[in-house]
Motif scaffolding. Structure first.
Motif, PDB file in Angstrom:
ATOM      1  N   ARG A 132       0.409  -1.074   0.161  1.00 41.51           N
ATOM      2  CA  ARG A 132      -0.066   0.112   0.230  1.00 41.51           C
ATOM      3  C   ARG A 132       0.944   1.626   0.159  1.00 41.51           C
ATOM      4  NH1 ARG A 132      -5.348  -1.543   1.871  1.00 41.51           N
ATOM      5  NH2 ARG A 132      -5.256  -3.576   2.970  1.00 41.51           N
ATOM      6  N   ASP A 133       0.906   1.760  -0.507  1.00 41.29           N
ATOM      7  CA  ASP A 133       1.537   3.284  -1.014  1.00 41.29           C
ATOM      8  C   ASP A 133       0.929   4.239   0.856  1.00 41.29           C
ATOM      9  OD1 ASP A 133       1.781   3.189  -3.119  1.00 41.29           O
ATOM     10  OD2 ASP A 133       0.601   4.721  -3.850  1.00 41.29           O
TER      11      ASP A 133
ATOM     12  N   LEU C   2       1.113   8.671  -7.734  1.00 43.00           N
ATOM     13  CA  LEU C   2       2.235   8.729  -9.133  1.00 43.00           C
ATOM     14  C   LEU C   2       2.647   9.769 -10.207  1.00 43.00           C
ATOM     15  CD1 LEU C   2       1.823   5.802 -10.403  1.00 43.00           C
ATOM     16  CD2 LEU C   2      -0.236   6.402 -11.550  1.00 43.00           C
ATOM     17  N   HIS C   3       3.311   9.566 -10.547  1.00 42.80           N
ATOM     18  CA  HIS C   3       3.415  11.114 -11.190  1.00 42.80           C
ATOM     19  C   HIS C   3       3.267  10.587 -12.472  1.00 42.80           C
ATOM     20  CE1 HIS C   3       4.597  13.422  -8.009  1.00 42.80           C
ATOM     21  NE2 HIS C   3       5.012  12.211  -7.226  1.00 42.80           N
ATOM     22  N   LEU C  37      10.652   3.839  -8.321  1.00 38.68           N
ATOM     23  CA  LEU C  37       9.924   3.732  -9.093  1.00 38.68           C
ATOM     24  C   LEU C  37       9.414   3.386 -10.578  1.00 38.68           C
ATOM     25  CD1 LEU C  37       8.501   1.389  -6.420  1.00 38.68           C
ATOM     26  CD2 LEU C  37      10.517   0.680  -6.967  1.00 38.68           C
ATOM     27  N   LEU C  38       9.854   2.899 -11.853  1.00 40.12           N
ATOM     28  CA  LEU C  38       9.822   3.459 -12.510  1.00 40.12           C
ATOM     29  C   LEU C  38       8.670   2.432 -13.833  1.00 40.12           C
ATOM     30  CD1 LEU C  38      13.471   4.817 -13.958  1.00 40.12           C
ATOM     31  CD2 LEU C  38      11.165   5.788 -12.095  1.00 40.12           C
ATOM     32  N   TYR C  39       7.870   2.452 -14.178  1.00 39.08           N
ATOM     33  CA  TYR C  39       7.409   1.816 -14.981  1.00 39.08           C
ATOM     34  C   TYR C  39       6.680   2.611 -16.061  1.00 39.08           C
ATOM     35  CZ  TYR C  39       3.244  -1.474 -15.954  1.00 39.08           C
ATOM     36  OH  TYR C  39       2.933  -2.268 -16.780  1.00 39.08           O
ATOM     37  N   THR C 128       5.567   7.110 -12.410  1.00 36.73           N
ATOM     38  CA  THR C 128       6.799   6.986 -11.291  1.00 36.73           C
ATOM     39  C   THR C 128       6.469   6.743  -9.594  1.00 36.73           C
ATOM     40  OG1 THR C 128       8.396   8.393 -12.586  1.00 36.73           O
ATOM     41  CG2 THR C 128       9.395   7.959 -10.284  1.00 36.73           C
ATOM     42  N   LYS C 129       6.445   6.319  -8.542  1.00 33.44           N
ATOM     43  CA  LYS C 129       6.661   6.462  -7.791  1.00 33.44           C
ATOM     44  C   LYS C 129       7.592   6.575  -6.992  1.00 33.44           C
ATOM     45  CE  LYS C 129       2.024   4.317  -6.946  1.00 33.44           C
ATOM     46  NZ  LYS C 129       1.383   2.997  -6.190  1.00 33.44           N
TER      47      LYS C 129
END
Lengths: 133, 133, 133
Positions: A132-133, C2-3, C37-39, C128-129
């Motif tokens: 979870r965030d 979330l960015h 974290l990158l997606y 990104t988070k």
């Protein structure tokens, strides 16, 4: 908490869509916002994310992976005759993550999560944790 | 907290088992349940997870990676003559994770964590963070 | 949180340095210590980390990836003629992470974060988070 999914594969090389299994874990755990971590405890299958619209994509990816790593080569030393499977799996990867927002997996329009089998048919496991965030 | 492991590689291309180093970090930090995040701050070596039973697997994977990305090609432009190493490392990946449960790394029966060297011999670093659940 | 970053790519295959965009997210969120974290929510582009010193590295990596997965092959079945792009993207990977320490991305001396485009030119997203330790 670690969740375990069992996936039965039906060919030597194939891609099995596990998106709904992962989505079920997210839903059951009532995760609104977080990150799903996916892992396969194997050395000849992998996880990847790919297009779920045209099955031609999977056919062509598996074709290319067979060319990159042929099943047989007289120079191979591995006694189990699945050296190609090991390389193919390492190239796709064993650990991946997907974000969760508003209770849903954040996947692109064409993305699905696949178990990529390179030495089947077998029974495989996929391990998942959702943070979870 | 960021943990740094130093790994000395002894060949141009080789795989070094770092499982016990990662396990030591988990043990020292008294992690019961969590996730170990692994990262190499390099561009010509990588991390992968692979079989630790038959050394033939490593031989054959490195053989295939040399075929996929030959050391020399007259079309290469990179001035350091290690273009193949960069591609091989990107294909294996620089960031991976492994779950921890009951104080142990959750690895499959045949899995070990490897630093995959593609431009050695060199001294390399592996960075690790362990997140508790 | 979330960015989302938007990246415009300008060739069929290219690597776009997104390090400063990720660094900006870390800075704006005032993260001292954590993990980014990158997606990418796409199936024909990927993220990788590579050398940013000599542009020859990118040239040679893209050359090798074209050889591994040729653009055209009479055996391909996928209707969009970008099967190679899918394989190349899966090999590089869609989810990666980079550590953050003392407010900075923990990158090696020569490392930069790239969006690797294999089916451009297109407009792409990077999600990104950033998790605090």
């Amino acid at each position: 908490m670690l969740h375990e999914i069992t996936v039965r594969t039906h060919a030597q090389a194939c891609m099995v869509d596990i998106t709904s299994d992962i989505w079920e874990i997210v839903r059951t755990n009532d995760i609104d916002s977080g990150t799903a971590l996916l892992y396969v405890p194997h050395t000849t299958c992998a996880i990847t994310i790919q297009e779920n619209a045209d099955p031609g994509v999977q056919h062509d990816m598996l074709l290319l992976l067979r060319e990159i790593a042929p099943r047989n080569d007289s120079r191979y030393r591995h006694i189990e005759d699945n050296s190609a499977s090991h390389l193919q799996a390492s190239a796709m990867g064993f650990s991946h993550f997907v974000f969760v927002e508003r209770g849903r997996l954040v996947l692109g329009r064409w993305q699905a999560i696949y178990l990529a089998e390179f030495d089947g048919p077998r029974v495989r496991q996929v391990l998942t944790k959702v943070w979870r965030d």
